[in-house]
Design an enzyme around this catalytic site. Sequence first.
Site, PDB file in Angstrom:
ATOM      1  CE1 TYR A 273      -4.442   1.222   1.039  1.00 21.76           C
ATOM      2  CE2 TYR A 273      -3.025   3.083   1.527  1.00 21.76           C
ATOM      3  CZ  TYR A 273      -4.272   2.572   1.301  1.00 21.76           C
ATOM      4  OH  TYR A 273      -5.378   3.402   1.321  1.00 21.76           O
ATOM      5  CE1 TYR A 318      -5.271   5.484  -1.101  1.00 19.78           C
ATOM      6  CE2 TYR A 318      -7.332   6.715  -1.014  1.00 19.78           C
ATOM      7  CZ  TYR A 318      -6.328   6.010  -0.382  1.00 19.78           C
ATOM      8  OH  TYR A 318      -6.376   5.822   0.978  1.00 19.78           O
TER       9      TYR A 318
END
Length: 356
Positions: A273, A318
């Site tokens: 991430y 995102y």
Amino acid sequence: MQPFAGRAAVAGIGMTALTRESGRSELDLAVEACRAACADAGIAPTEADAVLSYHLNDSAPVTQVARALGIERLGWHNDIAGGGTQAASILGDAAMLIHAGLARNIVIYRALNGRSGKRMTAVSTGAQERFTYGLAGPIPLFALAATRYLHETSLTEEHLHAVVAQSRDNAATNPRALRREPLAFDEYLAKPYVCTPLRTADCCQETDGACALVVSGVLGGPRVHAVVRGGGPGCSAMDRSPDVTAIFSAYVAPMLWEASGMRPSDVDVALPYDAYSWLVPRQLEDFGLVGRADLGAYLLERRHAWVNPHGGLLSEGYVHGLNNVAQAVRELRDGREVALVTGFGGSFGSAALLVA
């Protein structure tokens, strides 16, 4: 080994286009991604008997999505409160449901208008106590931790640039990616700071879009091998932490290797991430993929090109990390054997291993 290991497969993936202004509702985005994931899995949406999602009050409820998909008799369903920490652990939720016999085909989605709607850069609820120290929102909070981490590792802006520039290079052939242009070092230095040492290029994008998965106990696909979730004091609780640089991976990495029976050397594609550029070396170190002493050369020599091969959250877009999970599935379908995916929420988060 965890009881659910190997019982669940990611049989389908689906995504909408990623944009900076979708002009659509979160419900529309979610339904499109879910239908695409079901089509990819080879099932009708009505064959799903569970629906899971995670959100920060910025998405469409699972009951509305289920209704729009035509699921008349909805079984297990959950709207899980939370952001990036859930990106990997929601695979564990699905795998446990399958192992318990409570579902056969589970649709997971994340939908948001993260650029044109509710934006993540705003100050979070309950953060009032941080105002005194100037930590008004997530970027100042994690920039402070980044400053300490760079000092302790002797990493510099050259190394942060290497992370960002490689993500752009990886995204160059990805038609979904919003940032595909190369980024030279002088261009990187010209980017304005958001909060030192993080420039705009060091921060993940705010994006409109949706991503969905079908996790199944009866269909084929990459298998959910291990999932862990946890955390402790670190950059999320700086006033209580002996190490403000400690992100979730400092806590969950040992848990993951113990739960999986695997080793770092088994991983042949990593999808960490990457909300901020410094999180990439920190996770490579914590998961035992690169030693701290080797990080500098590893980054400058671009030996991390195998990390987030689609460009990650920095360059593709995102969708709160679920798009990284979707890419893990693509990689395993294309010949990779073991994929590491993670979910970040400061010093709390999750990690999962998927196997072909």
